[in-house]
Design a protein around this motif. Structure first.
Motif, short mmCIF file in Angstrom:
data_model
loop_
_atom_site.label_atom_id
_atom_site.label_comp_id
_atom_site.label_asym_id
_atom_site.label_seq_id
_atom_site.Cartn_x
_atom_site.Cartn_y
_atom_site.Cartn_z
N GLY A 132 -10.35 12.00 -3.66
CA GLY A 132 -10.60 11.20 -2.51
C GLY A 132 -12.02 10.97 -2.31
O GLY A 132 -12.85 11.71 -2.70
N PHE A 133 -12.54 9.82 -1.48
CA PHE A 133 -13.74 9.73 -1.24
C PHE A 133 -14.11 9.58 0.18
O PHE A 133 -13.23 9.10 1.06
N THR B 10 -17.12 7.60 7.58
CA THR B 10 -16.03 7.52 8.68
C THR B 10 -14.43 7.69 8.20
O THR B 10 -13.85 8.17 9.14
N SER B 11 -14.35 7.42 7.05
CA SER B 11 -12.77 7.72 6.66
C SER B 11 -12.71 8.26 5.33
O SER B 11 -13.59 8.24 4.36
N VAL B 12 -11.74 9.10 4.94
CA VAL B 12 -11.27 9.64 3.83
C VAL B 12 -10.44 8.51 3.12
O VAL B 12 -9.75 7.90 3.56
N VAL B 13 -11.03 8.14 1.87
CA VAL B 13 -10.47 6.99 1.08
C VAL B 13 -9.76 7.35 0.00
O VAL B 13 -10.24 7.98 -0.75
N TRP B 14 -8.62 7.15 0.06
CA TRP B 14 -7.67 7.12 -1.29
C TRP B 14 -7.64 6.15 -2.27
O TRP B 14 -7.46 5.14 -1.45
N PRO B 15 -7.90 6.23 -3.46
CA PRO B 15 -7.74 4.92 -4.47
C PRO B 15 -6.37 4.01 -4.11
O PRO B 15 -5.47 4.93 -4.31
N ASP B 16 -6.41 3.01 -3.78
CA ASP B 16 -5.00 2.42 -3.83
C ASP B 16 -4.95 1.60 -5.17
O ASP B 16 -5.36 0.56 -5.50
N ALA B 17 -4.35 2.58 -6.05
CA ALA B 17 -4.12 2.18 -7.49
C ALA B 17 -2.78 3.11 -7.86
O ALA B 17 -2.27 4.17 -7.26
N PRO B 18 -2.20 2.55 -8.82
CA PRO B 18 -1.02 3.10 -9.67
C PRO B 18 -1.44 4.89 -9.69
O PRO B 18 -2.27 5.09 -10.66
N ALA B 19 -0.83 5.77 -9.13
CA ALA B 19 -1.08 7.21 -9.22
C ALA B 19 -0.11 8.05 -8.70
O ALA B 19 0.81 7.69 -7.88
N ARG C 97 -8.92 12.63 11.88
CA ARG C 97 -9.81 12.06 10.79
C ARG C 97 -9.03 10.91 10.16
O ARG C 97 -7.95 10.94 10.19
N VAL C 98 -9.84 9.87 9.85
CA VAL C 98 -9.19 8.60 9.54
C VAL C 98 -9.05 8.92 7.82
O VAL C 98 -9.83 9.27 7.26
N SER C 99 -7.78 8.58 7.60
CA SER C 99 -7.59 8.44 6.09
C SER C 99 -6.95 7.16 5.65
O SER C 99 -5.87 6.93 6.23
N VAL C 100 -7.45 6.46 4.78
CA VAL C 100 -6.76 5.33 4.41
C VAL C 100 -6.88 5.15 2.83
O VAL C 100 -7.39 5.91 2.07
N ARG C 101 -6.18 4.03 2.40
CA ARG C 101 -6.07 3.65 1.13
C ARG C 101 -6.66 2.15 0.86
O ARG C 101 -6.22 1.50 1.46
N ARG C 102 -7.53 2.37 -0.09
CA ARG C 102 -8.10 1.10 -0.55
C ARG C 102 -8.52 1.03 -1.91
O ARG C 102 -8.76 2.36 -2.46
N PRO C 103 -8.73 -0.17 -2.74
CA PRO C 103 -9.22 -0.10 -3.99
C PRO C 103 -10.74 0.51 -4.22
O PRO C 103 -11.45 0.31 -3.21
N VAL C 104 -10.66 1.16 -5.12
CA VAL C 104 -11.94 1.77 -5.51
C VAL C 104 -12.26 1.66 -6.82
O VAL C 104 -11.56 1.91 -7.82
N THR C 105 -13.43 1.24 -7.19
CA THR C 105 -13.97 1.15 -8.56
C THR C 105 -15.34 1.91 -8.85
O THR C 105 -15.88 2.22 -7.95
N LEU C 106 -15.53 1.98 -10.42
CA LEU C 106 -16.97 2.92 -10.48
C LEU C 106 -17.99 2.11 -10.00
O LEU C 106 -19.05 2.66 -9.61
#
Length: 264
Positions: free
Chosen positions: A173-174, A178-187, A205-214
């Protein structure tokens, strides 16, 4: 309470596993599993573990796996091992000569919380059929061992284009401030991740899913990984350093600690 070390104990369908039983995972190893921590005969997110096993069984074998049966088998194995605190794995197999899913329960020493912070090494690997947790994942194990040998604590799996998916044995998680971001990808949606998502929603706490790249990593203030052992801060991914956000980690630890437990 400190639990003395004990050798692994294995049951197959509610009885001590025989050498013949162990031929099933050895030679018919196509299957799935879930791993959980038991403390004082109780488990966080037990219903999520049972749902995972049922969904995977339907996906792989086309039949359901009854949660009440699995729960009873876990309790029976704990009784057989004579322990109340343990690391437990529940495996589902479908040998060709058996009409019903064979359920193997292993009971081992309770895992200790992982010390942190961790360093992650990104690797070019993403699991096929990532929604199913299964044994013998060669690529996952291979890259995790490479990361450990290189002085890291975990491998960070990435798909084409450096798309972050998950850790080799964890979810990642990232925190963007503002938000905890979970990678939106097959996992694999881990049980601890699911408990955190639910708990964060209840605490505001805001928790969302969105794409994360290196390439995106500079947009995040903090990183953490989570598994059945708990939540661990990350201080480095490859050569990029991150500050451990103590307030975030306190909230995550509290959220996970407050997750209800169910007796087995």
């Amino acid at each position: 309470m400190t639990t003395p070390a004990f050798p692994p104990y294995v049951e197959m369908d509610g009885r001590p596993a025989t050498a013949e039983d162990l031929l099933i995972p050895a030679f018919s190893g196509f299957g799935h599993f879930t791993a959980l921590q038991v403390r004082d005969r109780a488990v966080r997110g037990l219903s999520l573990h049972l749902d995972r096993l049922d969904a995977a069984n339907r996906e792989l074998f086309g039949v359901s796996l009854d949660g009440d049966r699995v729960r009873a088998l876990i309790g029976h194995a704990l009784d057989g091992a004579g322990v109340r605190d343990a690391s437990v794995r529940v495996h589902g197999y479908a040998p060709p000569d058996r009409p019903e899913t064979a359920v193997m329960v292993t009971v081992g020493e309770p895992a200790q919380p992982s010390p942190g912070p961790w360093a992650l090494m990104s690797v070019p690997y993403a699991r096929a059929v990532a929604s199913v947790k299964r044994p013998g994942e060669f690529g996952q194990t291979y890259y995790r061992l490479r990361a450990l040998r290189a002085g890291f604590d975990e491998a960070l799996l990435t798909a084409t284009g450096g798309v972050v998916t998950e850790g080799a044995t964890t979810n990642v998680g990232f925190w963007d401030g503002t938000s905890v971001v979970w990678p939106d990808a097959p996992a694999l949606t881990g049980v601890t991740m699911a408990l955190l998502e639910d708990g964060l929603a209840r605490t505001g706490r805001v928790s969302v899913r969105r794409p994360v790249t290196l390439e995106d990593l500079g947009a995040y203030r903090a990183v953490f990984v989570c598994s059945s052992r708990g939540v661990v801060p990350v201080h480095r991914i490859d050569d990029r350093a991150f500050t451990v956000d103590e307030a975030l980690m306190r909230d995550l630890d509290r959220t996970y600690g407050d997750a209800p437990r169910t007796e087995v």
